[in-house]
Motif scaffolding. Structure first.
Motif, PDB file in Angstrom:
ATOM      1  N   GLU A   1       0.811  -1.219   0.000  1.00 12.68           N
ATOM      2  CA  GLU A   1       0.000   0.000   0.000  1.00 12.68           C
ATOM      3  C   GLU A   1       0.842   1.265   0.000  1.00 12.68           C
ATOM      4  OE1 GLU A   1      -3.280   2.312   2.849  1.00 12.68           O
ATOM      5  OE2 GLU A   1      -2.830   0.180   3.175  1.00 12.68           O
ATOM      6  N   HIS A   2       1.845   1.315   0.843  1.00 11.24           N
ATOM      7  CA  HIS A   2       2.585   2.560   1.043  1.00 11.24           C
ATOM      8  C   HIS A   2       3.871   2.669   0.228  1.00 11.24           C
ATOM      9  CE1 HIS A   2      -0.076   3.919   4.233  1.00 11.24           C
ATOM     10  NE2 HIS A   2      -0.004   2.717   4.784  1.00 11.24           N
ATOM     11  N   PHE A   3       4.373   1.555  -0.255  1.00 15.09           N
ATOM     12  CA  PHE A   3       5.556   1.574  -1.124  1.00 15.09           C
ATOM     13  C   PHE A   3       5.242   0.775  -2.390  1.00 15.09           C
ATOM     14  CE2 PHE A   3       7.438   2.462   3.011  1.00 15.09           C
ATOM     15  CZ  PHE A   3       8.388   3.431   2.714  1.00 15.09           C
TER      16      PHE A   3
ATOM     17  N   ILE B   1       4.866   1.438   8.893  1.00 14.05           N
ATOM     18  CA  ILE B   1       5.206   1.532   7.466  1.00 14.05           C
ATOM     19  C   ILE B   1       4.689   2.847   6.880  1.00 14.05           C
ATOM     20  CG2 ILE B   1       4.868   0.478   5.206  1.00 14.05           C
ATOM     21  CD1 ILE B   1       6.801  -1.026   7.039  1.00 14.05           C
ATOM     22  N   ARG B   2       3.515   3.300   7.334  1.00 17.20           N
ATOM     23  CA  ARG B   2       3.004   4.594   6.860  1.00 17.20           C
ATOM     24  C   ARG B   2       3.944   5.732   7.269  1.00 17.20           C
ATOM     25  NH1 ARG B   2       0.644   8.853   8.822  1.00 17.20           N
ATOM     26  NH2 ARG B   2       0.492   7.969  10.933  1.00 17.20           N
ATOM     27  N   LEU B   3       4.410   5.711   8.522  1.00 12.34           N
ATOM     28  CA  LEU B   3       5.365   6.729   8.959  1.00 12.34           C
ATOM     29  C   LEU B   3       6.635   6.694   8.130  1.00 12.34           C
ATOM     30  CD1 LEU B   3       5.103   6.342  12.859  1.00 12.34           C
ATOM     31  CD2 LEU B   3       4.405   8.346  11.518  1.00 12.34           C
ATOM     32  N   MET B   4       7.101   5.506   7.814  1.00  7.71           N
ATOM     33  CA  MET B   4       8.306   5.368   6.999  1.00  7.71           C
ATOM     34  C   MET B   4       8.077   5.936   5.601  1.00  7.71           C
ATOM     35  SD  MET B   4      10.728   2.006   6.639  1.00  7.71           S
ATOM     36  CE  MET B   4       9.558   0.995   5.693  1.00  7.71           C
ATOM     37  N   ALA B   5       6.940   5.657   5.021  1.00  6.42           N
ATOM     38  CA  ALA B   5       6.638   6.164   3.679  1.00  6.42           C
ATOM     39  C   ALA B   5       6.525   7.681   3.665  1.00  6.42           C
ATOM     40  CB  ALA B   5       5.350   5.529   3.165  1.00  6.42           C
ATOM     41  N   GLU B   6       5.870   8.244   4.672  1.00  3.67           N
ATOM     42  CA  GLU B   6       5.747   9.699   4.729  1.00  3.67           C
ATOM     43  C   GLU B   6       7.112  10.367   4.848  1.00  3.67           C
ATOM     44  OE1 GLU B   6       3.170  10.471   8.005  1.00  3.67           O
ATOM     45  OE2 GLU B   6       1.337   9.947   6.896  1.00  3.67           O
ATOM     46  N   ALA B   7       7.993   9.789   5.664  1.00  3.62           N
ATOM     47  CA  ALA B   7       9.327  10.350   5.809  1.00  3.62           C
ATOM     48  C   ALA B   7      10.123  10.227   4.521  1.00  3.62           C
ATOM     49  CB  ALA B   7      10.061   9.640   6.949  1.00  3.62           C
TER      50      ALA B   7
END
Length: 480
Positions: free
Chosen positions: A390-392, A471-477
């Protein structure tokens, strides 16, 4: 107003440290006063050269008998904390150096991380406290007194027998209880093997590259140098192994750490053929072999040739690493020297812990714990794969569906790796790249070309609800 001694000098406030000791029960008051006075000197509250009140005055201040103070002065003078001279009084000696009390925690942590995907840690909240406590109570009630003495350095026969049954049933190991040594985790097993290799004149051992960074230091402590050997899609590469000249090699064939592959049947056979051809030994680290999510786990390599494979495992991934409890199954020709080294190292593993774990195995509690962990970790792995999709978008997860971590390869647009890592770390997300587990190799740097980000993401210790958020936090960063 300060009390005054016979020379009208104020008594030091440091004597307030002795007041609790002076109130101790009568039978322990003397020892308490000595301990409190000793600590006051050690801590620096009473500096070297400080003149102490007379025994009469201090006894009056504290409301105790003069004999207790006299005894305390004499004891600490004999120990070197105080000095005295006839008619010169009693003083704090100069031999003592104040030491600050420190108790730093050196345990590996990811302090302050909003999300922690560093691999290697199980979910410690799954530890079966109730079942463990029940086993502990039962063992304490039934354990014969003589079993609290120095144990067989191999381990309690009861535990070795239970372990032999477990390993044969779950991992396909040829398990003779006489060749099982109970150890303080895989780290001690590795060190024992290192000493045994050194005693046989072996000075090098092959290790997987990439692989566990702990192997180098553990073997070095025994005087054996680790030689990095590349891993391909089937396992440790045979040509570099043959060319290295080593006669011992460390492997993780059920689930290679960190690439996540399982050794192919062909490579397992070739590896054993190599060991026979050089009169060598394969050291099998079965660190998470119980956890396979898409099929039954592949059996241990040791089952194919017990005379050429030393097998080791532990409860660090199934129960808790803090228990420091593992096992080492050695070839018959190695057993005597390994056992003797274990004897001289620590005189054997704690008997109570062994008896407790034996009962845990015998009653089926350990099998239940493995099933519980299996369900939880499979669910978390599925959640991690879905969150990456989803995020990557465009990311790829490699390795078999097993263990406590995955390898995630991210699209090039998220690179370069150093910038990506800096951003996610600043956002409070703890991760490790695959490159962190590789031995330095200039040749590799020159031939690899453009790098994609490859992460080793641990998930076992991350609750399912937190996997997606992390994982969402990682993608946003990464996309700021």
């Amino acid at each position: 107003m300060d009390r005054m001694d016979d020379r009208d000098e104020p008594v030091s406030p440091a004597w307030e440290l002795l007041l609790p000791a002076a109130s101790a029960p009568a039978r322990t008051r003397g020892r308490s006063l000595q301990a409190a006075l000793r600590e006051a000197v050690r801590s620096g509250r009473l500096a070297p050269g400080t003149r102490l009140p007379s025994s009469r005055d201090l006894a009056a201040d504290l409301g105790v008998s003069r004999g207790l103070i006299t005894e305390a002065y004499e004891q600490l003078t004999a120990e070197g904390y105080l000095r005295s001279g006839r008619g010169a009084g009693t003083w704090v000696g100069s031999a003592v150096r104040a030491a600050r009390a420190r108790a730093h925690d050196l345990a590996p942590r990811s302090p302050g991380a909003r999300a922690d995907f560093v691999p290697g840690t199980p979910d410690l909240s799954l530890f079966p406290r109730s079942a463990w406590a029940a086993a502990q109570r039962a063992v304490l009630a039934e354990l014969p007194h003589q079993e609290l003495g120095y144990p067989d350095p191999r381990g309690l026969p009861r535990l070795r027998t239970a372990l032999a049954g477990l390993l044969a049933r779950r991992r396909g190991v040829v398990a003779d209880p006489e060749r099982i040594v109970v150890v303080s985790g895989v780290a001690q097993a590795t060190t024992l093997l290192g000493f045994a290799l050194h005693a046989r004149g072996v000075r090098t051992v092959g290790v997987e590259d990439p692989g566990s960074p702990q192997h180098d230091a553990l073997y070095a402590s025994a005087g054996v140098t680790a030689v990095p050997l590349p891993v391909d899609g089937e396992g440790i590469a045979l040509e570099p192994l043959r060319a290295s000249g080593v006669r011992a090699v460390v492997t993780t064939p059920a689930h290679q750490f960190p690439t996540g592959i399982a050794y192919s049947a062909r490579r397992r056979t070739e590896l054993l053929d190599w060991a026979r051809s050089v009169d060598g030994i394969v050291l099998e680290d079965d660190y998470d072999g119980d956890f396979r999510y898409d099929r039954a786990p592949v059996g241990a390599l040791q089952g194919l040739d017990p005379d050429r494979v030393a097998y080791t495992g532990s409860v660090s991934k199934s129960l808790a690493p803090g228990l420091r409890l593992g096992w080492l199954l050695v070839p018959e020709s190695w057993a005597e020297e390994i056992v003797e080294r274990k004897r001289t190292m620590d005189l054997g593993h704690p008997a109570l812990d062994q008896a407790l774990f034996a009962r845990f195995l015998e009653r089926g509690d350990y099998d239940r714990q493995l099933r519980r962990c299996q369900r939880a970790y499979r669910e978390r792995r599925d959640a991690l794969v879905a969150a990456l999709d989803e995020h990557f978008p465009g990311s790829r997860v490699s390795g078999i569906a097993a263990g406590l971590h995955v390898i995630a390869t991210l699209p090039e647009r998220y690179g370069p790796e150093d910038r990506f890592l800096a951003r996610v770390t600043a956002a409070g997300v703890a991760v490790r790249p695959l490159s962190a587990y590789a031995h330095p190799s200039p040749a590799r740097e020159e031939t690899d070309g453009p790098k994609r980000i490859r992460l080793v993401l641990g998930y076992a210790h991350v609750p399912t609800a937190r996997v997606h958020e992390g994982i969402r936090l990682m993608a946003e960063a990464a996309t700021e």
